[in-house]
Design an enzyme around this catalytic site. Structure first.
Site: not given
Ligand code: XUL
Ligand code: CO
Length: 437
Positions: A100, A103
């Site tokens: 993300h 991150d």
């Molecule tokens: C949350 C989840 C996230 C997504 C990406 O449950 O799985 O980490 O994979 O936003």
């Protein structure tokens, strides 16, 4: 290379009889199975958030893990984490990562400062990728953690929050393209609602589709050739999450004409939270032509929340790999470990041991899934079970060449159907026979 994981060697395949914790028992990256190496079949990816950032907090306790690598300044920490990420991936032989926006870089005091930090870190990671064969699997934007998204992002009642999310997504798409990623994920963290007493559900869903359309238009304009993914999840953090499960997401994509650009990123623990098996969610995606990528992990059947544990359940992983193979395997997608070590597993070694456990689980699952297919008993049983549709009245039904009137006459002539057993217990024993031989 840095040495943030001094106890972790370059992890090698040593076979199932090895007792060396830092070895693979089943994952033999270059071993060819059905025409492809294990590495090509499995396309393992590291999740940046759980591995480089998560500190083991829970609602009752502070961090148990220090992920700052001895650095103090936010940008220095971000860079050390990137160095650590490449060290860990290299030692484990992991060739992909996912992240993300939040991150990889610290938040600034305003959007522009945050954006500057972010692009500086994207450039830093791009440099680190050079000279390695490590690639970006997918990128995404975290439009759920910040308080500005308390009521949603694309589904926020506040248009300024929507705009902010769109701006983050634009930059995350730019980063994904810059780093050569072939996937961009939408996980609707807060795209849902708590109560209809304050919610215009239709407008929220229309707006979510509007945001996704803009993302596709922008990405394609900038030359993104990969897949956009939606990652279904039924709840947590919101009570009613709009991307509930594969079937719900599919209906959404079709309603808004997004099904050509979007595929599904199926997460094991999200499937179980929706009351499905991991296999069910994968099968639903497969038969509808929208299977894309996988977030591998597992929940705990005794707990009702998203525990994101490293996958060790061979039974579930094997049936998942069976579906993935039937779907034609990974193309742009891969197997991202959206998994974190337990709060009590706070040592750096635990990170490597978690990945080794997960990678070995899916390597064994790959082997076993092909054994199920090669064995043929299960596929043959399913085929035989539907054989009444290959001839006679069944063939006419499948070909659309009959009518209720003809079927009524057929039933009058034919009488009661002769029933056959579904043989579930026998088939479960066949599966055990293959798994434990
Ligand atoms: C949350 C989840 C996230 C997504 C990406 O449950 O799985 O980490 O994979 O936003
Ligand atoms: Co996920």
């Amino acid at each position: 290379m840095t040495n943030y994981f001094p106890n972790v060697p370059i992890v090698k395949y040593e076979g199932k009889d090895s007792k060396n914790p830092f070895s693979f028992k089943y994952y033999d990256a270059k071993k060819v199975i059905h025409g492809k190496t294990m590495e090509e079949h499995l396309k393992f990816a590291m999740s940046w958030w759980h591995t480089m950032v998560a500190g083991g907090t829970d609602p009752f306790g502070a961090e148990t893990m220090d992920r700052s690598y001895g650095k103090k300044e936010p940008m220095d920490i971000a860079k050390a984490r990137a160095d650590a990420a490449f060290e860990l991936m290299t030692k484990l032989g992991i060739k992909y990562f996912c992240f993300h926006d939040v991150d990889i870089a610290p938040q600034g005091s305003n959007f522009e400062e945050t954006r500057k930090n972010f692009h500086e870190m994207v450039d830093y990671i791009e440099e680190k990728m050079k000279g390695t064969d490590i690639k970006l699997l997918w990128g995404t934007a975290n439009v759920f953690s910040n308080p500005r998204y308390m009521h949603g992002a694309g589904t926020s009642p506040n248009a300024d929050s929507f705009a902010y999310a769109a701006s983050q997504i634009k930059n995350a798409i730019d980063a994904t393209i810059q780093l050569g990623g072939m996937g961009y994920v939408f996980w609707g963290g807060r795209e849902g609602y708590e109560t209809l007493l304050n919610t215009d559900m239709k407008l929220e869903l229309d707006n979510m589709a509007r945001l996704m359309k803009m993302a596709v238009e922008y990405g394609r304009k900038k030359g993104f050739k990969g897949d956009f993914y939606i990652e279904p999840k039924p709840k947590e953090p919101t009570k009613h999450q709009y991307d509930f499960d594969s079937a719900t997401v599919l209906a959404f994509l079709r309603k808004y004409g997004l099904e050509k650009d979007f595929k599904l990123n199926i997460e094991a623990n999200h499937a179980t939270l929706a009351g499905h098996t991991f296999q069910h969610e994968l099968a639903t995606a497969r038969i509808n032509g929208v299977f894309g990528s996988v977030d591998a992990n597992q929940g705990d059947p005794a707990l009702g929340w998203d525990t994101d544990q490293f996958p060790t359940d061979i039974y579930s992983a094997t049936l998942a790999m069976y579906e993935i193979i039937k779907a034609g395997g990974f193309v742009n997608g891969g197997l991202n470990f959206d998994a974190k070590v337990r709060r009590g597993s706070f040592e750096f070694d635990d990170l490597a041991l978690g990945y080794i456990a997960g990678m070995d689980t899916f390597a064994l699952a790959l082997i076993k899934a092909y054994e199920i297919i090669d064995d043929g008993r299960i596929d043959e049983f399913i085929k035989a079970r539907y054989s009444s549709y290959s001839t006679g009245i069944g063939k006419k039904i499948v070909e659309g060449k009959t009518s209720l009137e003809e079927l009524e006459q057929y039933t009058i002539d034919n009488g009661e159907p002769t029933m056959e057993s579904g043989r579930q217990e026998y088939l479960e024993s066949v599966l055990n026979n293959i798994l434990f031989k």
